[in-house]
Design a protein around this motif. Structure first.
Motif, PDB file in Angstrom:
ATOM      1  N   UNK A  86       0.652  -1.476  -0.067  1.00 48.30           N
ATOM      2  CA  UNK A  86      -0.462   0.060  -0.131  1.00 48.30           C
ATOM      3  C   UNK A  86       0.751   1.270   0.206  1.00 48.30           C
ATOM      4  N   UNK A  87       2.232   1.522   0.435  1.00 52.86           N
ATOM      5  CA  UNK A  87       2.887   2.313   0.804  1.00 52.86           C
ATOM      6  C   UNK A  87       3.344   2.231  -0.183  1.00 52.86           C
ATOM      7  N   UNK A  88       3.863   1.362  -1.313  1.00 52.64           N
ATOM      8  CA  UNK A  88       4.455   1.668  -2.457  1.00 52.64           C
ATOM      9  C   UNK A  88       3.206   2.255  -3.872  1.00 52.64           C
ATOM     10  N   UNK A  89       2.543   2.184  -2.803  1.00 53.15           N
ATOM     11  CA  UNK A  89       1.064   2.355  -4.300  1.00 53.15           C
ATOM     12  C   UNK A  89       0.781   3.399  -3.914  1.00 53.15           C
ATOM     13  N   UNK A  90       0.681   3.529  -2.898  1.00 54.22           N
ATOM     14  CA  UNK A  90       0.214   5.540  -3.110  1.00 54.22           C
ATOM     15  C   UNK A  90       1.460   6.170  -3.364  1.00 54.22           C
ATOM     16  N   UNK A  91       2.624   6.177  -3.612  1.00 51.62           N
ATOM     17  CA  UNK A  91       4.363   6.882  -3.348  1.00 51.62           C
ATOM     18  C   UNK A  91       3.962   6.535  -4.876  1.00 51.62           C
ATOM     19  N   UNK A  92       3.341   5.789  -5.687  1.00 53.53           N
ATOM     20  CA  UNK A  92       3.656   5.323  -7.354  1.00 53.53           C
ATOM     21  C   UNK A  92       3.009   6.604  -8.422  1.00 53.53           C
TER      22      UNK A  92
END
Length: 173
Positions: A86-92
């Motif tokens: 989720x952290x990676x998705x919202x950072x993308x």
């Protein structure tokens, strides 16, 4: 007379900073068109208990700052250890950062991530220039926390798999 400070490059500084572990959260809010928006931050921290203030920083010029200008309100969602994806998705830069993410609108419309360890709903108290970042200070209007769970920790460029809690001997200031 003291010796001049050693100069360093940005990569050396980034490497040194990476030794400080941080929690990971997603800041959410509504854009001008009422569509939800979220971004991953690891710079979140408490600032004051009275008044209740928190802060985070965002790279200057980032599109992520746009939603704050329109609504002046946001929510901070503290991620769980299992939320690295989720952290990676919202950072993308993906167009739908909320894809496959369970959330519900708060009373004032801010998206609250259903599985987060804690939520802080805030209004913008102030913003400050901070070098290549903008520091956003929020006045906490509501807070809620779950008692169980381990937070997602970022350290030296990666998410830690298991944070081990220390025995509590008192508070920190």
């Amino acid at each position: 007379m003291s010796a001049p400070l050693k100069t360093f490059d940005a990569q050396e500084l980034r490497s040194a900073f990476s030794h400080f572990p941080t929690g990971v959260c997603v800041v959410t809010g509504l854009q001008a068109d009422n569509m939800p928006f979220g971004l991953t931050v690891s710079s979140f921290q408490t600032l004051s208990l009275d008044p209740a203030l928190v802060l985070f920083s965002v790279q200057r010029g980032a599109a992520s700052l746009g939603f704050l200008a329109h609504r002046a309100a946001f929510a901070v969602n503290i991620l769980r250890e299992s939320h690295g994806w989720m952290a990676r998705q919202f950072a993308s830069r993906c167009p739908d950062r909320f894809a496959n993410v369970a959330w519900a609108a708060s009373g004032n419309g801010n998206p609250l991530l259903t599985e987060a360890l804690a939520h802080f709903e805030c209004v913008v108290w102030n913003t400050y220039e901070g070098g290549d970042h903008v520091i956003v200070i929020g006045h906490v209007q509501h807070a809620a926390a779950h008692e169980d769970g381990t937070p997602l920790i970022f350290h030296r460029g990666a998410f830690l798999q298991r944070a081990t809690p220390e025995i509590r001997h008192g508070g920190m200031s």
